[in-house]
Design a protein around this motif. Structure first.
Motif, mmCIF file in Angstrom:
data_model
loop_
_atom_site.group_PDB
_atom_site.id
_atom_site.type_symbol
_atom_site.label_atom_id
_atom_site.label_comp_id
_atom_site.label_asym_id
_atom_site.label_seq_id
_atom_site.Cartn_x
_atom_site.Cartn_y
_atom_site.Cartn_z
ATOM 1 N N GLY A 81 0.794 -1.232 0.000
ATOM 2 C CA GLY A 81 0.000 0.000 0.000
ATOM 3 C C GLY A 81 0.816 1.267 0.000
ATOM 4 O O GLY A 81 0.263 2.348 -0.149
ATOM 5 N N ASP A 95 -2.355 3.584 0.542
ATOM 6 C CA ASP A 95 -3.554 2.778 0.339
ATOM 7 C C ASP A 95 -4.204 2.398 1.680
ATOM 8 O O ASP A 95 -3.629 1.624 2.448
ATOM 9 C CB ASP A 95 -3.166 1.509 -0.425
ATOM 10 C CG ASP A 95 -4.395 0.779 -0.931
ATOM 11 O OD1 ASP A 95 -5.476 1.021 -0.397
ATOM 12 O OD2 ASP A 95 -4.250 -0.027 -1.868
ATOM 13 N N PRO A 96 -5.404 2.954 1.985
ATOM 14 C CA PRO A 96 -6.029 2.664 3.286
ATOM 15 C C PRO A 96 -6.535 1.221 3.388
ATOM 16 O O PRO A 96 -6.644 0.689 4.490
ATOM 17 C CB PRO A 96 -7.177 3.662 3.366
ATOM 18 C CG PRO A 96 -7.502 3.974 1.962
ATOM 19 C CD PRO A 96 -6.229 3.877 1.191
ATOM 20 N N VAL A 97 -6.843 0.595 2.242
ATOM 21 C CA VAL A 97 -7.362 -0.780 2.302
ATOM 22 C C VAL A 97 -6.302 -1.711 2.893
ATOM 23 O O VAL A 97 -6.589 -2.577 3.724
ATOM 24 C CB VAL A 97 -7.784 -1.246 0.895
ATOM 25 C CG1 VAL A 97 -8.268 -2.669 0.943
ATOM 26 C CG2 VAL A 97 -8.860 -0.349 0.339
ATOM 27 N N GLN A 155 -3.956 -0.826 4.942
ATOM 28 C CA GLN A 155 -3.817 -0.548 6.377
ATOM 29 C C GLN A 155 -4.935 -1.212 7.159
ATOM 30 O O GLN A 155 -4.711 -1.739 8.258
ATOM 31 C CB GLN A 155 -3.816 0.962 6.611
ATOM 32 C CG GLN A 155 -2.672 1.628 5.881
ATOM 33 C CD GLN A 155 -2.140 2.818 6.627
ATOM 34 O OE1 GLN A 155 -2.781 3.344 7.531
ATOM 35 N NE2 GLN A 155 -0.961 3.259 6.260
ATOM 36 N N ALA A 156 -6.161 -1.204 6.615
ATOM 37 C CA ALA A 156 -7.275 -1.856 7.293
ATOM 38 C C ALA A 156 -7.026 -3.356 7.396
ATOM 39 O O ALA A 156 -7.289 -3.976 8.435
ATOM 40 C CB ALA A 156 -8.574 -1.569 6.544
ATOM 41 N N LEU A 157 -6.493 -3.946 6.315
ATOM 42 C CA LEU A 157 -6.189 -5.382 6.351
ATOM 43 C C LEU A 157 -5.119 -5.681 7.395
ATOM 44 O O LEU A 157 -5.187 -6.694 8.092
ATOM 45 C CB LEU A 157 -5.712 -5.848 4.975
ATOM 46 C CG LEU A 157 -6.781 -5.999 3.903
ATOM 47 C CD1 LEU A 157 -6.131 -6.342 2.572
ATOM 48 C CD2 LEU A 157 -7.761 -7.076 4.286
ATOM 49 N N LEU A 161 -4.578 -4.010 10.133
ATOM 50 C CA LEU A 161 -5.219 -3.926 11.446
ATOM 51 C C LEU A 161 -5.918 -5.243 11.770
ATOM 52 O O LEU A 161 -5.766 -5.807 12.865
ATOM 53 C CB LEU A 161 -6.218 -2.760 11.450
ATOM 54 C CG LEU A 161 -7.080 -2.625 12.692
ATOM 55 C CD1 LEU A 161 -6.226 -2.374 13.911
ATOM 56 C CD2 LEU A 161 -8.076 -1.503 12.530
ATOM 57 N N THR A 162 -6.699 -5.759 10.813
ATOM 58 C CA THR A 162 -7.365 -7.044 11.012
ATOM 59 C C THR A 162 -6.355 -8.127 11.347
ATOM 60 O O THR A 162 -6.542 -8.929 12.272
ATOM 61 C CB THR A 162 -8.107 -7.429 9.719
ATOM 62 O OG1 THR A 162 -8.911 -6.340 9.328
ATOM 63 C CG2 THR A 162 -8.961 -8.646 9.911
ATOM 64 N N VAL A 206 -5.028 -7.880 14.931
ATOM 65 C CA VAL A 206 -6.001 -8.313 15.927
ATOM 66 C C VAL A 206 -6.059 -9.842 15.967
ATOM 67 O O VAL A 206 -6.027 -10.464 17.036
ATOM 68 C CB VAL A 206 -7.389 -7.723 15.613
ATOM 69 C CG1 VAL A 206 -8.438 -8.294 16.523
ATOM 70 C CG2 VAL A 206 -7.356 -6.225 15.736
ATOM 71 N N VAL A 207 -6.122 -10.456 14.783
ATOM 72 C CA VAL A 207 -6.194 -11.911 14.733
ATOM 73 C C VAL A 207 -4.930 -12.530 15.332
ATOM 74 O O VAL A 207 -4.990 -13.476 16.124
ATOM 75 C CB VAL A 207 -6.404 -12.379 13.274
ATOM 76 C CG1 VAL A 207 -6.249 -13.873 13.169
ATOM 77 C CG2 VAL A 207 -7.766 -11.956 12.780
#
Lengths: 244, 111
Positions: B48, B66-68, B70-72, B74-75, B78-79
């Protein structure tokens, strides 16, 4: 399998995987380049729904279903760890009378930072759609604040001020709230987890529709999940003793 | 074209697996699994990344990364954290039941 056989298998596998990784990387778009098609679609979508923090908009609006899966993994592993760490038949919870000494400086710092950390955690959760942060990050900060009671005070104090059953209930309610918000979207628009609430003005606290509420639900769930997990681990280390 | 960030990601994955194979204690194994997984964070973030771009928050100057991705990431984090907690809980149970956390001594099935 003997150790040497295991190493042979590892080196064969690692050699293969390593070669495939390098071959795949040679065809990747170049690092730091200008082509980001997902970004070009996600950024206008987020801004169009009044969510300046684009990562939050992706997590709680555009990809909210994935986040439901993610928080279900969180719930599942908290339930699993709590089940595995329950005191068994021949174990009992015994609290040590003497808990050692805490440095005065640690106490002062801990009690000073406790309210600050709580406020920062709440801020990170509730401004998750506006500034960097969100329910997951803020939840961890909030759970840390609770455990400053243990660092600065004592384990007894932590146990008294942190009723574990409340957090177990909060965990379940917060996970349920996420699904309920999804069902509201399903009823009103026909799409699960659709962003149905008014989007508001870009930059306001109550804007970005469901993102705000999903952030709060996830914040509550992560806080209680981490508290339940750490309480189980702390009990194993400090109070669960075998009785014969 | 620079391949270094991608290669770091691949190296982290392999060195994590190396640690799992070499490990003499299950806590060490769990940490190595976390290291292997951190390779995926580096990979996602480097996909990204864009030179000169700023954080994906509205109002940032210029283009954003690319924010997508970064969101992935983050997920992913957490996992990874929750799986680590679950694995550590398993290690505590194994240590209690068998009295050892050395994977080489855990080679027989128990009913």
């Amino acid at each position: 399998m003997t150790r040497s056989a295991r190493w042979i298998v590892f080196w064969l596998g690692a050699g293969g995987v390593g070669t495939l990784i390098v071959l795949a990387l040679l065809r990747m778009p170049s690092f730091g380049g200008l082509v980001h098609p997902y970004r070009d679609l996600a950024v206008p979508a987020a801004v169009g729904r009044s969510s300046p923090n684009i990562v939050s908009s992706i997590n709680f609006d555009q990809r909210a279903l994935d986040t439901l899966g993610e928080e279900t993994i969180l719930l599942g592993s908290v339930v699993g760890a709590a089940t595995l760490l329950r005191p068994s038949k021949d174990e009992q919870e015994l609290l040590d009378r003497d808990e050692g000494r805490v440095l005065e400086a640690t106490k002062l710092l801990g009690y000073l930072l406790l309210p600050v950390t709580l406020i920062v955690g709440a801020d990170v959760v509730f401004h998750g759609h506006l500034t960097p942060g969100g329910g997951f990050q803020g939840g961890v900060v909030l759970a840390t604040a609770v455990h400053l009671l243990y660092v600065a005070g004592s384990y007894r104090l932590l146990r008294r001020l942190r009723p574990k059953s409340w957090y177990q209930v909060a965990e379940a309610v917060a996970a349920g709230a996420f699904v309920v918000l999804g069902l509201v979207g399903l009823l009103l628009t026909g799409a699960f987890l659709a962003n149905v609430f008014p989007h508001g003005v870009l930059g306001d606290l109550f804007s970005a529709g469901t993102v705000f509420f999903l952030n709060a639900a996830v914040g509550a769930e992560v806080t209680s999940g981490v508290v339940v997990l750490l309480s189980a681990f702390l009990a194993q280390a400090l109070s669960v003793r075998e009785v014969s | 074209m620079s391949l270094l960030p991608y290669l770091v990601a691949g190296w982290l994955l392999l060195i994590g697996c190396f640690g799992v194979v070499r490990s003499r204690g299950l806590v060490h194994t769990v940490v190595c699994v976390a290291v292997a997984q951190s390779g995926t964070y580096v990979l996602l973030l480097s996909i990204g990344f864009q030179y000169g771009a700023s954080a994906p928050v509205q109002g940032a100057p210029g283009p954003v990364v690319d924010p997508v991705m970064q969101a992935l990431t983050l997920t992913d984090i957490v996992v990874s954290a929750t799986v680590t907690a679950l694995l550590l809980a398993l290690v505590i149970q194994i240590a209690k039941r068998t009295g050892t956390v050395d994977p080489d001594q855990l080679d027989e099935l128990r009913g």
